[in-house]
Design a protein around this motif. Structure first.
Motif, short mmCIF file in Angstrom:
data_model
loop_
_atom_site.label_atom_id
_atom_site.label_comp_id
_atom_site.label_asym_id
_atom_site.label_seq_id
_atom_site.Cartn_x
_atom_site.Cartn_y
_atom_site.Cartn_z
N GLY A 74 34.36 38.04 47.39
CA GLY A 74 34.26 39.05 46.35
C GLY A 74 35.49 39.91 46.19
O GLY A 74 35.54 40.76 45.29
N GLN A 75 36.51 39.72 47.05
CA GLN A 75 37.69 40.58 47.00
C GLN A 75 38.97 39.82 46.65
O GLN A 75 40.05 40.39 46.68
CB GLN A 75 37.89 41.27 48.36
N GLY A 76 38.85 38.53 46.32
CA GLY A 76 40.03 37.79 45.94
C GLY A 76 40.78 37.23 47.15
O GLY A 76 40.35 37.34 48.29
N THR A 77 41.93 36.63 46.85
CA THR A 77 42.72 35.95 47.89
C THR A 77 44.20 36.26 47.68
O THR A 77 44.67 36.35 46.54
CB THR A 77 42.51 34.43 47.82
N THR A 78 44.91 36.43 48.79
CA THR A 78 46.37 36.58 48.77
C THR A 78 46.99 35.56 49.70
O THR A 78 46.58 35.44 50.86
CB THR A 78 46.80 38.00 49.21
N VAL A 79 47.94 34.81 49.18
CA VAL A 79 48.72 33.87 50.00
C VAL A 79 50.14 34.43 50.10
O VAL A 79 50.78 34.68 49.07
CB VAL A 79 48.74 32.46 49.39
N LYS A 80 50.60 34.64 51.34
CA LYS A 80 51.95 35.16 51.56
C LYS A 80 52.81 34.08 52.20
O LYS A 80 52.46 33.51 53.22
CB LYS A 80 51.90 36.39 52.47
N ILE A 81 53.95 33.83 51.56
CA ILE A 81 54.92 32.85 52.06
C ILE A 81 56.18 33.60 52.49
O ILE A 81 56.74 34.38 51.71
CB ILE A 81 55.26 31.81 50.98
N ASP A 126 41.47 28.52 39.26
CA ASP A 126 40.16 27.92 39.51
C ASP A 126 39.25 28.87 40.26
O ASP A 126 38.03 28.91 40.02
CB ASP A 126 40.33 26.62 40.29
N ALA A 127 39.83 29.66 41.20
CA ALA A 127 39.03 30.61 41.96
C ALA A 127 38.52 31.74 41.07
O ALA A 127 37.49 32.36 41.37
CB ALA A 127 39.84 31.19 43.12
N MET A 128 39.22 32.01 39.96
CA MET A 128 38.80 33.07 39.03
C MET A 128 38.01 32.51 37.85
O MET A 128 37.70 33.25 36.90
CB MET A 128 40.04 33.82 38.52
N ASN A 129 37.70 31.21 37.90
CA ASN A 129 36.95 30.55 36.82
C ASN A 129 37.61 30.77 35.46
O ASN A 129 36.93 30.92 34.43
CB ASN A 129 35.50 31.06 36.78
N GLY A 130 38.95 30.81 35.47
CA GLY A 130 39.68 30.91 34.21
C GLY A 130 39.80 32.29 33.65
O GLY A 130 40.40 32.48 32.58
N HIS A 131 39.26 33.33 34.34
CA HIS A 131 39.33 34.71 33.84
C HIS A 131 39.69 35.63 35.00
O HIS A 131 39.00 35.64 36.02
CB HIS A 131 37.99 35.16 33.25
N GLY A 132 40.76 36.40 34.84
CA GLY A 132 41.13 37.33 35.90
C GLY A 132 42.60 37.66 35.85
O GLY A 132 43.28 37.47 34.83
N LYS A 133 43.10 38.19 36.96
CA LYS A 133 44.49 38.63 37.03
C LYS A 133 45.19 37.94 38.20
O LYS A 133 44.67 37.90 39.32
CB LYS A 133 44.57 40.15 37.21
N LEU A 134 46.36 37.40 37.92
CA LEU A 134 47.19 36.78 38.95
C LEU A 134 48.44 37.62 39.12
O LEU A 134 49.16 37.90 38.14
CB LEU A 134 47.57 35.36 38.53
N THR A 135 48.71 38.03 40.35
CA THR A 135 49.89 38.85 40.65
C THR A 135 50.82 38.05 41.55
O THR A 135 50.41 37.57 42.61
CB THR A 135 49.51 40.17 41.34
N ILE A 136 52.07 37.93 41.12
CA ILE A 136 53.09 37.24 41.91
C ILE A 136 54.14 38.28 42.30
O ILE A 136 54.73 38.93 41.44
CB ILE A 136 53.73 36.08 41.13
N GLU A 137 54.33 38.43 43.60
CA GLU A 137 55.28 39.44 44.11
C GLU A 137 56.37 38.77 44.93
O GLU A 137 56.12 37.77 45.62
CB GLU A 137 54.56 40.46 44.98
N GLY A 169 39.83 36.45 42.32
CA GLY A 169 38.73 35.50 42.32
C GLY A 169 37.64 35.84 43.31
O GLY A 169 37.57 36.95 43.85
N HIS A 170 36.78 34.85 43.58
CA HIS A 170 35.59 35.08 44.41
C HIS A 170 35.90 35.18 45.89
O HIS A 170 35.05 35.59 46.68
CB HIS A 170 34.55 33.98 44.16
N GLY A 171 37.10 34.79 46.31
CA GLY A 171 37.45 34.92 47.73
C GLY A 171 36.78 33.86 48.59
O GLY A 171 36.00 33.03 48.13
N MET A 172 37.09 33.92 49.89
CA MET A 172 36.56 32.93 50.83
C MET A 172 36.07 33.62 52.10
O MET A 172 36.67 34.62 52.53
CB MET A 172 37.66 31.93 51.21
N PRO A 173 35.01 33.10 52.73
CA PRO A 173 34.57 33.67 54.01
C PRO A 173 35.54 33.32 55.13
O PRO A 173 36.34 32.39 55.02
CB PRO A 173 33.20 33.02 54.22
#
Length: 797
Positions: free
Chosen positions: A499-506, A407-418, A449-453
């Motif tokens: 503008g730089q995307g988001t990373t969630v680390k668990i 949803d953050a990429m509006n359906g277009h982009g790259k998802l990386t799972i590490e 995606g568009h990232g968050m402030p």
């Protein structure tokens, strides 16, 4: 007309008037010496502060007024000699009174000559300056004490600046805090202690100007040491003025308050953590209270809809409406589950999981869910550790993160799972109050995606907070992920920039056990059976729906409205294969106690709990109690059917396994061959761990001596000749490493095994020439460690 006094003075000769003048002076000793230094005259002032009457001292040598040390050094003779040669002698020094006491004297000796210039004696004037001397000495001592005080202060930088702001003095505290020696800094402008940013905005100049105008300036801010490092400082600048009121410089006091600032920061974080904890507890209590009744209501609806679906088979319109209603039930159930997850109240069924293998197993489902416009890349590190987590819940969490990313990429982009291994050290743990240092398995999800402030990041885990448009989400996805991670003993961190995307680390804690085999739920048609099931449920509508579903599946069903009624059925002697009971019910007899009593009467009885909210009856620490089977409400016909068959099948398998063990006498655990006969001292403060470890070693043929702490271990070493010391690192009072070093000093040939929950003691084990045994360890791990030591070269002495 001349007065009588004036007439008397006029009648006196000049010598008589001079004599009267001398005799009237009492603050000065004025007297004459002959050429040899003997006293030839004596005024009242001399008698007052030297203590001699004229009859006692005239004719005596003046050297008796000097101290013994000065007489021995020839000072009196030198004084007369200098007065004769130079025309005057003037000094200050200690002199003696008649009673032997000392006083500080100012002495002037002038030569007296005849009209022909011949020396006839000396005029000597002595003044008692003891009080002035004492005042000056007191002032000097005060100044010296103040200087020593300033120089001795190590916790404050205390120094002076001239009018231009250049350093004029420098104490030891300034040197310690700022790193400069006096030679390096005196004469340099104090602005060098400020950061470049502070100099650019004119903070040093503003500080001096304020102190000059108002007499005082006080501030806090970052300051720079000689080595370039910064510290947080409290600064005071005071103007110094002379007697005329002119500013001649500034006094500057700087205190390093870095520790105070850090303590304030930690306090603020602790208070914020407390607020978060209280908020979560309140939410947990709220959701727990609502979940039971809400899920019961959903169960009634779902059960009857599924029964209805068989009655309307062949009516497409009616079937569609039933399916829509069932979809609404599923959404309601998911909402309740997400709330319970955030409140850390959901029951978990954790298993040892390889996250890498888990991610690969989800690959197809993720690609189908996200769509072809999302590029999915998975990066799995080699040698990945295992972790313990509920597979179903972590699957939901990863799916939630992936959908949020889409949803953050509006359906277009790259998802990386590490997935990789990570070590969170003490420094990181101190910065995050919910983190314990140690080894973790890292799962990271990154989108383009568009990232968050920054102001949004602090709120993303709050329930019902969402960055999506209204109607596009419940705001519980990340909340559920957060609750799951916390309930699993892990840590979660989110990084994002606009503008730089988001990373969630668990981060999930590492476990040492082998991966559990997780069987996928069957997709084929469900089946029932002909066993007997006792349904215990206080809600009549829920009870009737469950009875109807089980009956439809072919089971013979008895029912009870509470635990007491259920015990009546059990004690009636009726054959019962499965007890299917709600967890939360009214009455004095709780469901876990019902299950325990029922199994005492019917040892072969299988038990399946069901609930929309379990409280703490069968869940402790957020996890199901060992051996407990739970079917959460609301459940579907298929879920009920499969869970009942699973529980009944497990019970049958356990009976077969117990029968085989009784017949064959299978060992409690396998272990590798190990040279027997070693004497091993096991030091462990946990009784259960120590006992089980001793059992493992004893079964392998070793002689075991047990101790609970370091003092007991050292006594045991004195009493027996051990070959191996196996010690826990975290012993009370004295660490296992310190014990090992002391034991090695006493017995140089002693082999060492250090047991610990992490590898922080690896360097100590290496230094001791020993083995590091990571907890939790199996019999194989333990005996392999012993095998590795037996036959190894003796430790270096």
């Amino acid at each position: 007309m001349q007065t009588e006094e004036e007439g008397f003075l006029a009648s006196l000769t000049e010598d008589a008037r001079y004599r009267m003048l001398i005799d009237a002076i009492t603050d000065y000793a004025i007297y004459m010496l002959d050429r040899q230094g003997r006293v030839s005259s004596w005024n009242p002032g001399a008698a007052r502060f030297k203590g001699y009457d004229a009859g006692e001292i005239i004719g005596e040598h003046f050297s008796r007024f000097y101290t013994e040390e000065e007489r021995a050094a020839g000072v009196p003779a030198l004084a007369l000699e200098l007065a004769e040669k130079e025309g005057r002698f003037e000094r200050e020094g200690w002199r003696l009174r008649k009673d032997g006491s000392r006083f500080w004297a100012h002495v002037v000796i002038d030569p007296i000559r005849s009209p022909t210039g011949e020396l006839v004696g000396f005029a000597k004037i002595t003044r008692d300056l003891t009080e002035r001397r004492q005042s000056e000495e007191a002032l000097r001592r005060t100044q010296e004490q103040f200087r020593l005080l300033v120089q001795g202060v190590n916790d404050y930088a205390i120094y002076m600046l001239d009018r231009e702001g250049k350093v004029a003095s420098w104490n030891a505290g300034a040197q310690r805090i700022k790193g400069y020696t006096p030679d390096e800094i005196i004469g340099h402008h104090f602005s060098r202690f400020y950061t470049e940013r502070e100099r650019e905005i004119g903070t040093p100049t503003r500080g001096l100007a304020t102190a000059l105008r108002e007499g005082h300036w006080e501030a806090e801010g970052l300051r720079v040491r000689k080595d370039g490092s910064t510290f947080w400082a409290h600064v005071v600048i005071d103007a110094i003025r002379d007697d005329a009121g002119e500013v001649i410089g500034f006094a500057k006091v700087t205190r390093d308050i870095t520790e105070r600032k850090e303590a304030e920061r930690q306090l603020q974080e602790a208070q914020a953590a407390l607020v978060r904890s209280q908020k979560m507890d309140a939410l947990g209590q709220l959701t727990g209270g609502v979940a039971h009744d809400f899920n019961n209501l959903l169960q009634v609806i779902a059960g009857n809809l599924q029964l209805l679906s068989r009655d309307i088979a062949g009516n497409p319109r009616a079937e569609t409406r039933v399916q829509n209603a069932l979809a609404g039930v599923a959404r309601g159930a998911k909402l309740a589950q997400q709330l319970l997850a955030f409140g850390r109240r959901q029951p978990l069924e954790p298993k040892v999981v390889s996250i890498g293998r888990f991610i690969k197993g989800m690959d197809d489902m993720l690609r189908r869910t996200l769509g072809s416009e999302i590029e999915v890349e998975t990066v799995i590190s080699g040698g990945l550790w295992n972790t313990m987590v509920d597979p179903g819940q972590i699957e939901n969490a990863l799916l939630n993160l992936a959908i949020n990313a889409r949803d953050a990429m509006n359906g277009h982009g790259k998802l990386t799972i590490e997935a990789g291994n990570a070590l969170l050290d003490d420094v990181y743990a101190r910065q995050h109050d919910d983190v314990k240092p140690g080894q973790y398995v890292l799962l990271a999800v990154t989108d383009t995606g568009h990232g968050m402030p920054a102001e949004i990041l602090d709120k993303v885990f709050d329930p019902f907070f969402s960055t999506k448009p209204e109607g596009k989400g419940t705001g519980l996805g990340l909340s559920m992920v957060y609750g799951l991670v916390k309930q699993s003993g892990g840590h979660i961190k989110i990084y994002s920039e606009v503008g730089q995307g988001t990373t969630v680390k668990i981060y999930l804690p590492r476990v040492m056990e082998a991966e559990d085999v997780v069987t996928a739920e069957a997709d084929g048609p469900v089946r029932g059976g002909d066993e007997t099931v006792l349904v215990v449920e206080d809600d009549e509508d829920v009870r009737e729906a469950a009875v109807a579903l089980l009956t439809e599946l072919g089971y013979r069903v008895f029912k009870a409205r509470d635990a007491a009624s259920a015990m009546g059925v059990v004690e009636s002697g009726l054959p019962i294969d499965l007890l299917f009971t709600d967890v939360v019910m009214p009455g004095p007899l709780r469901s876990p106690e019902l299950a325990r009593r029922a199994k005492e009467r019917l040892p072969q009885l299988a038990v399946l709990f069901t609930s929309g909210y379990t409280e703490n009856a069968i869940v402790h620490g957020g996890r199901l109690d060992p051996g407990v089977e739970l079917l959460g409400k609301p459940y579907s016909r298929e879920q009920l059917a499969r869970k009942v068959r699973h529980v009944l099948g497990n019970a049958a398998q356990q009976r077969v396994a117990e029968q085989q063990r009784a017949e064959k006498g299978t060992p409690r655990w396998p272990h590798p061959p190990s040279p027997a006969g070693q004497t091993i001292l096991v030091v462990e403060d946990d009784d259960l761990i120590r006992s089980s470890t001793a059992d493992m070693l004893t079964q392998a043929g070793h002689v075991v001596v047990e101790a609970a702490d370091a003092p007991s271990a050292l006594k045991a070493l004195d009493a027996c000749r051990a070959d191996i010391l196996l010690t826990d690192v975290g012993l009370p009072n004295v660490s296992g490493v310190a014990l090992a070093r002391e034991a090695r000093a006493r017995m140089p040939a002693l082999q060492i095994i250090l047991a610990t929950g992490d590898d922080a003691a690896a360097p100590d084990a290496k230094e001791l020439g020993g083995v590091l045994l990571l907890k939790p360890y199996s019999a194989d791990d333990l005996l392999q460690a012993v095998v590795g030591l037996v036959g190894a070269p003796a430790p270096a002495r």
